[in-house]
Design an enzyme around this catalytic site. Sequence first.
Site, PDB file in Angstrom:
ATOM      1  N   ASP A 143       0.831  -1.222   0.000  1.00  0.00           N
ATOM      2  CA  ASP A 143       0.000   0.000   0.000  1.00  0.00           C
ATOM      3  C   ASP A 143       0.863   1.270   0.000  1.00  0.00           C
ATOM      4  O   ASP A 143       0.376   2.343  -0.357  1.00  0.00           O
ATOM      5  CB  ASP A 143      -0.914   0.018   1.231  1.00  0.00           C
ATOM      6  CG  ASP A 143      -1.729  -1.251   1.358  1.00  0.00           C
ATOM      7  OD1 ASP A 143      -1.914  -1.934   0.347  1.00  0.00           O
ATOM      8  OD2 ASP A 143      -2.167  -1.578   2.484  1.00  0.00           O
ATOM      9  N   ARG A 187      -5.584  -0.408   0.063  1.00  0.00           N
ATOM     10  CA  ARG A 187      -6.354   0.113   1.190  1.00  0.00           C
ATOM     11  C   ARG A 187      -6.734   1.562   0.936  1.00  0.00           C
ATOM     12  O   ARG A 187      -7.127   1.894  -0.160  1.00  0.00           O
ATOM     13  CB  ARG A 187      -5.587  -0.043   2.502  1.00  0.00           C
ATOM     14  CG  ARG A 187      -5.658  -1.442   3.008  1.00  0.00           C
ATOM     15  CD  ARG A 187      -5.724  -1.512   4.543  1.00  0.00           C
ATOM     16  NE  ARG A 187      -5.936  -2.890   4.931  1.00  0.00           N
ATOM     17  CZ  ARG A 187      -5.040  -3.665   5.536  1.00  0.00           C
ATOM     18  NH1 ARG A 187      -3.878  -3.181   5.888  1.00  0.00           N
ATOM     19  NH2 ARG A 187      -5.321  -4.909   5.830  1.00  0.00           N
TER      20      ARG A 187
HETATM   21  O1  F6P Z   1      -2.272  -4.075   3.348  1.00  0.00           O
HETATM   22  C1  F6P Z   1      -1.987  -4.930   2.294  1.00  0.00           C
HETATM   23  C2  F6P Z   1      -3.239  -5.467   1.659  1.00  0.00           C
HETATM   24  O2  F6P Z   1      -2.841  -6.301   0.579  1.00  0.00           O
HETATM   25  C3  F6P Z   1      -4.226  -4.413   1.204  1.00  0.00           C
HETATM   26  O3  F6P Z   1      -3.844  -3.788   0.011  1.00  0.00           O
HETATM   27  C4  F6P Z   1      -5.488  -5.254   1.114  1.00  0.00           C
HETATM   28  O4  F6P Z   1      -6.629  -4.442   1.280  1.00  0.00           O
HETATM   29  C5  F6P Z   1      -5.347  -6.196   2.281  1.00  0.00           C
HETATM   30  O5  F6P Z   1      -3.964  -6.257   2.585  1.00  0.00           O
HETATM   31  C6  F6P Z   1      -5.855  -7.593   2.021  1.00  0.00           C
HETATM   32  O6  F6P Z   1      -5.753  -8.300   3.210  1.00  0.00           O
HETATM   33  P1  F6P Z   1      -5.887  -9.867   3.311  1.00  0.00           P
HETATM   34  O7  F6P Z   1      -4.586 -10.467   2.867  1.00  0.00           O
HETATM   35  O8  F6P Z   1      -6.148 -10.120   4.746  1.00  0.00           O
HETATM   36  O9  F6P Z   1      -7.005 -10.298   2.409  1.00  0.00           O
END
Ligand code: F6P
Length: 361
Positions: A143, A187
């Site tokens: 992010d 995000r």
């Molecule tokens: O913070 C990194 C990220 O990849 C974000 O871009 C995304 O919204 C989130 O994590 C996804 O999280 P998870 O791996 O828990 O689905």
Amino acid sequence: MSSEKRIGILTSGGDCAGLNAVIRAAVHRATLTYGWQVVGIREGTMGLLARPVRYDVLDLGMVSGTMMRLGGTILGTTNKGDPFAFPMADGTVRDRSVEIIGGYRELGLDALIGIGGDGSFAILRRLAAQGGINLVGIPKTIDNDVGLTETAIGFDTAVAVATEALDRLQPTAASHARVMVLEVMGRDAGHIAVAAGIAGGADVILIPEIPYRIESVADKIRQVRQQGRNFALVVVSEAVRTADGKELQREFTGGQKRFGGIGDYIGEQIAAATGAETRVTVLGHVQRGSMPSPRDRLIASAFGVHAVDLIAAGKFDRMVAWQNRQVVDVPLEDAIADYNEVELDGALVRTARGLGICLGD
Ligand code: F6P
């Protein structure tokens, strides 16, 4: 601290490309320059919570060869289970910080390198303050929203993946005269969308930092058509809101909510407003898993070395950072406080506007 040290390293929060390159660099610096031992803690703070504590002693043999090229993290990671409000199996929530600090003590560590984003840093700082842990932070996140550093590990690779997706969408969009919408992660920060959108030749880039009107987007698509082009590329950041300001999320196991759905929403809006045949691609976790880009490997290497040097210098509660082509260090507290969103008057937004890219406003 004695001159012979034992330092811990852990990865925390969502994984990204380049984490293994940091671990490798830290082990090299600690072992070769200082003769210290490095302990890799498994699954972030979860490894310190487990009994027996889950860890591996990392020596040069373990981190040579293919390690810096590998995506993910050999240590494993976690993005759930806040130690101060840990969700228990019976549905209650418990403060388990003392157990985690106990795990750290059991390992006999002199210092800890935490590779994470701002959420992980906030938790690690609290643990460090409570347990007297000598903490150094290394920023990682696709992010790129950690403050006081121009880049965090993993961002460059994520941008490369999203750019490649646009490169692959363009020919199929042109072949079928379609509008292709690409939903990317990030995000609340639109860094991936802006960077990949510019690099991948997008016509429209929508980011959470800039409220959009669907009419502006539709105008841009009509303009592209009038100029004689039969396709358009649209990049949408996952946290962009609907026209009435709603955040679109999906719920996963354990009630975890994540952004999702805005690509489909924007695709439908564009189709309705322009009559264009529209298709949507949600890039998702592909952005996190890949061989790290050369730049991510380079920054990871610089960060890993500098973090170990900070420990040698007895400088703690600091985060290594990339500023003006240099690796520097800043107070962790300041980095957490300074959330890094897309600057509306920054070089990339100006570039996008200069290229005639519609940012939705
Ligand atoms: O913070 C990194 C990220 O990849 C974000 O871009 C995304 O919204 C989130 O994590 C996804 O999280 P998870 O791996 O828990 O689905």
